[in-house]
Design a protein around this motif. Structure first.
Motif, PDB file in Angstrom:
ATOM      1  N   ILE A 199       0.843  -1.197   0.000  1.00  0.00           N
ATOM      2  CA  ILE A 199       0.000   0.000   0.000  1.00  0.00           C
ATOM      3  C   ILE A 199       0.877   1.246   0.000  1.00  0.00           C
ATOM      4  N   VAL A 200       0.587   2.157  -0.917  1.00  0.00           N
ATOM      5  CA  VAL A 200       1.159   3.503  -0.905  1.00  0.00           C
ATOM      6  C   VAL A 200       0.039   4.446  -0.489  1.00  0.00           C
ATOM      7  N   ALA A 201       0.265   5.214   0.545  1.00  0.00           N
ATOM      8  CA  ALA A 201      -0.784   6.075   1.096  1.00  0.00           C
ATOM      9  C   ALA A 201      -0.458   7.543   0.853  1.00  0.00           C
ATOM     10  N   ALA A 202      -1.474   8.307   0.524  1.00  0.00           N
ATOM     11  CA  ALA A 202      -1.344   9.760   0.528  1.00  0.00           C
ATOM     12  C   ALA A 202      -1.319  10.235   1.971  1.00  0.00           C
ATOM     13  N   ASP A 203      -0.749  11.398   2.193  1.00  0.00           N
ATOM     14  CA  ASP A 203      -0.585  11.867   3.576  1.00  0.00           C
ATOM     15  C   ASP A 203      -1.897  12.274   4.241  1.00  0.00           C
ATOM     16  N   ASN A 204      -3.005  12.275   3.494  1.00  0.00           N
ATOM     17  CA  ASN A 204      -4.312  12.583   4.077  1.00  0.00           C
ATOM     18  C   ASN A 204      -5.147  11.321   4.347  1.00  0.00           C
ATOM     19  N   THR A 205      -4.522  10.156   4.256  1.00  0.00           N
ATOM     20  CA  THR A 205      -5.262   8.900   4.349  1.00  0.00           C
ATOM     21  C   THR A 205      -5.585   8.537   5.799  1.00  0.00           C
ATOM     22  N   LYS A 206      -6.765   7.934   5.980  1.00  0.00           N
ATOM     23  CA  LYS A 206      -7.156   7.332   7.247  1.00  0.00           C
ATOM     24  C   LYS A 206      -7.626   5.907   6.986  1.00  0.00           C
ATOM     25  N   PHE A 207      -7.058   4.969   7.731  1.00  0.00           N
ATOM     26  CA  PHE A 207      -7.409   3.555   7.623  1.00  0.00           C
ATOM     27  C   PHE A 207      -8.228   3.145   8.847  1.00  0.00           C
ATOM     28  N   GLY A 208      -9.082   2.162   8.677  1.00  0.00           N
ATOM     29  CA  GLY A 208      -9.808   1.642   9.816  1.00  0.00           C
ATOM     30  C   GLY A 208     -10.573   0.382   9.469  1.00  0.00           C
ATOM     31  N   ASP A 209     -10.790  -0.434  10.504  1.00  0.00           N
ATOM     32  CA  ASP A 209     -11.653  -1.616  10.369  1.00  0.00           C
ATOM     33  C   ASP A 209     -12.836  -1.438  11.303  1.00  0.00           C
ATOM     34  N   THR A 210     -14.022  -1.252  10.735  1.00  0.00           N
ATOM     35  CA  THR A 210     -15.209  -0.955  11.545  1.00  0.00           C
ATOM     36  C   THR A 210     -16.207  -2.112  11.565  1.00  0.00           C
ATOM     37  N   HIS A 211     -15.763  -3.326  11.262  1.00  0.00           N
ATOM     38  CA  HIS A 211     -16.691  -4.458  11.300  1.00  0.00           C
ATOM     39  C   HIS A 211     -17.460  -4.501  12.631  1.00  0.00           C
ATOM     40  N   ALA A 212     -16.719  -4.360  13.743  1.00  0.00           N
ATOM     41  CA  ALA A 212     -17.344  -4.493  15.058  1.00  0.00           C
ATOM     42  C   ALA A 212     -18.323  -3.365  15.359  1.00  0.00           C
ATOM     43  N   LYS A 213     -18.128  -2.216  14.736  1.00  0.00           N
ATOM     44  CA  LYS A 213     -19.055  -1.091  14.926  1.00  0.00           C
ATOM     45  C   LYS A 213     -20.448  -1.440  14.442  1.00  0.00           C
ATOM     46  N   TRP A 214     -20.525  -2.270  13.396  1.00  0.00           N
ATOM     47  CA  TRP A 214     -21.810  -2.608  12.770  1.00  0.00           C
ATOM     48  C   TRP A 214     -22.248  -4.035  13.099  1.00  0.00           C
ATOM     49  N   ALA A 215     -21.594  -4.677  14.057  1.00  0.00           N
ATOM     50  CA  ALA A 215     -21.905  -6.072  14.423  1.00  0.00           C
ATOM     51  C   ALA A 215     -21.705  -7.003  13.232  1.00  0.00           C
ATOM     52  N   LEU A 216     -20.619  -6.771  12.480  1.00  0.00           N
ATOM     53  CA  LEU A 216     -20.262  -7.600  11.337  1.00  0.00           C
ATOM     54  C   LEU A 216     -18.968  -8.350  11.647  1.00  0.00           C
TER      55      LEU A 216
END
Length: 245
Positions: A117-134
């Protein structure tokens, strides 16, 4: 048919663009179908030496389309999304995920299926499975800990917190961070640097790394010796060009 994934070819570089900018490139079955078609075509296309996967508009992707989930999206098989990403992961060509701005949950699973992965400096990553009960079904539980370690993967998955580009670089989630102003040019420059080297070696190295991932060291060393694919058809030309400088 609406082009949900665009393909642009530039002298051996194939650029695939997720193309739902009005929906922050949220991921639907239709988008995955087109991504899968492009992956299959690129596998057969010997002119392609490297692939960049990116998103149109404001971000890479905000993730799996929640409306599709809530409406009970129909997929060809239970593991179809995962299978599609595995097809991309096993392409015999380097694949770069060029990620800017949002990259959440399903989008992160897509990016993790690239070689890096090459990211721009404004990038935000996250895993929100648990937020939605997934729970993940596209590869998060397998690829994320292989990148960042199991404890950090657990922290990201349990907290659903977002990680900025520099922190992603620090923990090994991203391999490079570029200024957003130079992001497209910088990513394509990196791709050209990769393409300057042997396509034979890239394909062989990908297969070698894949086959021995997480093996004990001795087993991996034996595999490297016994299954080594030797030299490529361009070896002599490359060495001769270098020695004649």
């Amino acid at each position: 048919m609406t082009e949900l994934v665009l393909r642009e070819d530039k002298d051996g570089l194939a650029i695939l663009t997720l193309n739902r900018p009005d929906k922050l490139n949220s991921l639907t079955v239709g988008l995955f179908q087109q991504l899968r078609q492009h992956i299959s075509a690129i596998r057969k296309d010997d002119s392609v030496q490297c692939v960049i996967l990116r998103g149109a508009g404001k971000c890479f992707s905000a993730g799996h389309d929640l409306n599709d989930i809530s409406e009970g999206e129909e997929v060809p098989s239970r593991g179809w999304h995962s299978e599609t990403l595995r097809m991309m992961e096993k392409l015999p060509k380097p694949v770069i995920a060029a990620v800017h701005s949002h990259c959440y949950t399903g989008a992160l699973e897509v990016a993790l299926a690239a070689d890096f992965i090459v990211a721009a400096d404004n990038t935000k990553f996250g895993d929100t499975h648990a937020k939605w009960a997934l729970t993940p079904i596209w590869g998060m539980s397998q690829r994320l800990p292989r990148r960042v370690g199991i404890a950090t993967a657990k922290k990201l998955m349990f907290t659903c917190e977002t990680v900025k580009a520099e922190e992603a670089l620090r923990i090994g989630l991203a391999e490079m961070v570029l200024p957003i102003a130079d992001f497209q040019t910088g990513t394509e420059t990196l791709a050209r640097q990769i393409m300057a080297n042997s396509a034979f070696s890239h394909a062989a190295n990908k297969r070698l790394l894949e086959a021995t991932d997480a093996d004990p060291l001795d087993a991996g060393l034996i595999w490297e010796v016994m299954e080594n694919e030797g030299t490529g058809p361009d070896m002599h030309d490359r060495i001769n060009a270098f020695t004649k400088k």
